[in-house]
Design a protein around this motif. Structure first.
Motif, PDB file in Angstrom:
ATOM      1  N   THR A  50       0.833  -1.198   0.000  1.00 20.84           N
ATOM      2  CA  THR A  50       0.000   0.000   0.000  1.00 20.84           C
ATOM      3  C   THR A  50       0.869   1.251   0.000  1.00 20.84           C
ATOM      4  N   ARG A  51       0.284   2.360  -0.462  1.00 20.25           N
ATOM      5  CA  ARG A  51       1.006   3.626  -0.441  1.00 20.25           C
ATOM      6  C   ARG A  51       1.332   4.032   0.982  1.00 20.25           C
ATOM      7  N   ALA A  52       0.428   3.804   1.912  1.00 17.10           N
ATOM      8  CA  ALA A  52       0.668   4.163   3.315  1.00 17.10           C
ATOM      9  C   ALA A  52       1.869   3.401   3.873  1.00 17.10           C
ATOM     10  N   ARG A  53       1.961   2.130   3.528  1.00 19.05           N
ATOM     11  CA  ARG A  53       3.104   1.326   3.994  1.00 19.05           C
ATOM     12  C   ARG A  53       4.401   1.852   3.391  1.00 19.05           C
ATOM     13  N   TYR A  54       4.392   2.116   2.084  1.00 13.86           N
ATOM     14  CA  TYR A  54       5.594   2.637   1.441  1.00 13.86           C
ATOM     15  C   TYR A  54       5.995   3.981   2.046  1.00 13.86           C
ATOM     16  N   SER A  55       5.029   4.824   2.286  1.00 12.47           N
ATOM     17  CA  SER A  55       5.295   6.151   2.842  1.00 12.47           C
ATOM     18  C   SER A  55       6.048   6.059   4.170  1.00 12.47           C
ATOM     19  N   PRO A  75      11.684  -1.667   5.997  1.00 13.75           N
ATOM     20  CA  PRO A  75      11.126  -2.720   5.152  1.00 13.75           C
ATOM     21  C   PRO A  75      11.766  -4.072   5.461  1.00 13.75           C
ATOM     22  N   PRO A  76      10.992  -5.149   5.335  1.00 17.58           N
ATOM     23  CA  PRO A  76      11.560  -6.487   5.505  1.00 17.58           C
ATOM     24  C   PRO A  76      12.505  -6.808   4.347  1.00 17.58           C
ATOM     25  N   ILE A  77      13.352  -7.774   4.546  1.00 22.87           N
ATOM     26  CA  ILE A  77      14.366  -8.125   3.547  1.00 22.87           C
ATOM     27  C   ILE A  77      13.731  -8.469   2.200  1.00 22.87           C
ATOM     28  N   GLU A  78      12.577  -9.135   2.217  1.00 20.99           N
ATOM     29  CA  GLU A  78      11.928  -9.492   0.959  1.00 20.99           C
ATOM     30  C   GLU A  78      11.588  -8.238   0.147  1.00 20.99           C
ATOM     31  N   LEU A  79      11.142  -7.199   0.823  1.00 21.71           N
ATOM     32  CA  LEU A  79      10.805  -5.958   0.129  1.00 21.71           C
ATOM     33  C   LEU A  79      12.059  -5.215  -0.314  1.00 21.71           C
ATOM     34  N   SER A  95      22.109  -2.763  -6.018  1.00 21.87           N
ATOM     35  CA  SER A  95      22.260  -3.852  -5.070  1.00 21.87           C
ATOM     36  C   SER A  95      21.619  -3.475  -3.731  1.00 21.87           C
ATOM     37  N   VAL A  96      21.250  -4.480  -2.962  1.00 23.61           N
ATOM     38  CA  VAL A  96      20.722  -4.236  -1.614  1.00 23.61           C
ATOM     39  C   VAL A  96      21.786  -3.526  -0.788  1.00 23.61           C
TER      40      VAL A  96
END
Length: 71
Positions: A29-34, A43-47, A58-59
Motif C-alpha cells: 500500500t502507499r501508506a506502507r511505502y510512505s 522494510p523487511p528483507i523481501e521488500l 544492489s541491496v
C-alpha cells in the motif's frame, strides 16, 4: 546514517514515480511505502530485495551508500 531512506526517495523521484505507483509496483500500500520513505518503519528483507531489483541497484548499495552520488 539511514541511507536507504534518502535512496528510495531519490530513486523513486528519478523515475518520476508517485509513492502510489511505486507501492503498486512493489505490491504494497502507499501508506506502507510512505512509512519507509519517511523512516518511520524498516522494510523487511523481501521488500528490500524487490526494491533493489526494481531500481537496478544492489541491496548493499540501497542500504549502505549514497546512491545519489553514484547515479
Amino acid at each position: 546514517m539511514l541511507y536507504w531512506v534518502e535512496n528510495i526517495k531519490h530513486l523513486r523521484s528519478r523515475k518520476g514515480l508517485s509513492q502510489k505507483s511505486l507501492a503498486d509496483a512493489l505490491g504494497i500500500t502507499r501508506a506502507r511505502y510512505s512509512k519507509y520513505e519517511y523512516g518511520l518503519a524498516e522494510p523487511p528483507i523481501e521488500l528490500l530485495l524487490r526494491m533493489s531489483a526494481y531500481f537496478g541497484v544492489s541491496v548493499d548499495d540501497l542500504l549502505s551508500s549514497d546512491v545519489t552520488r553514484k547515479l
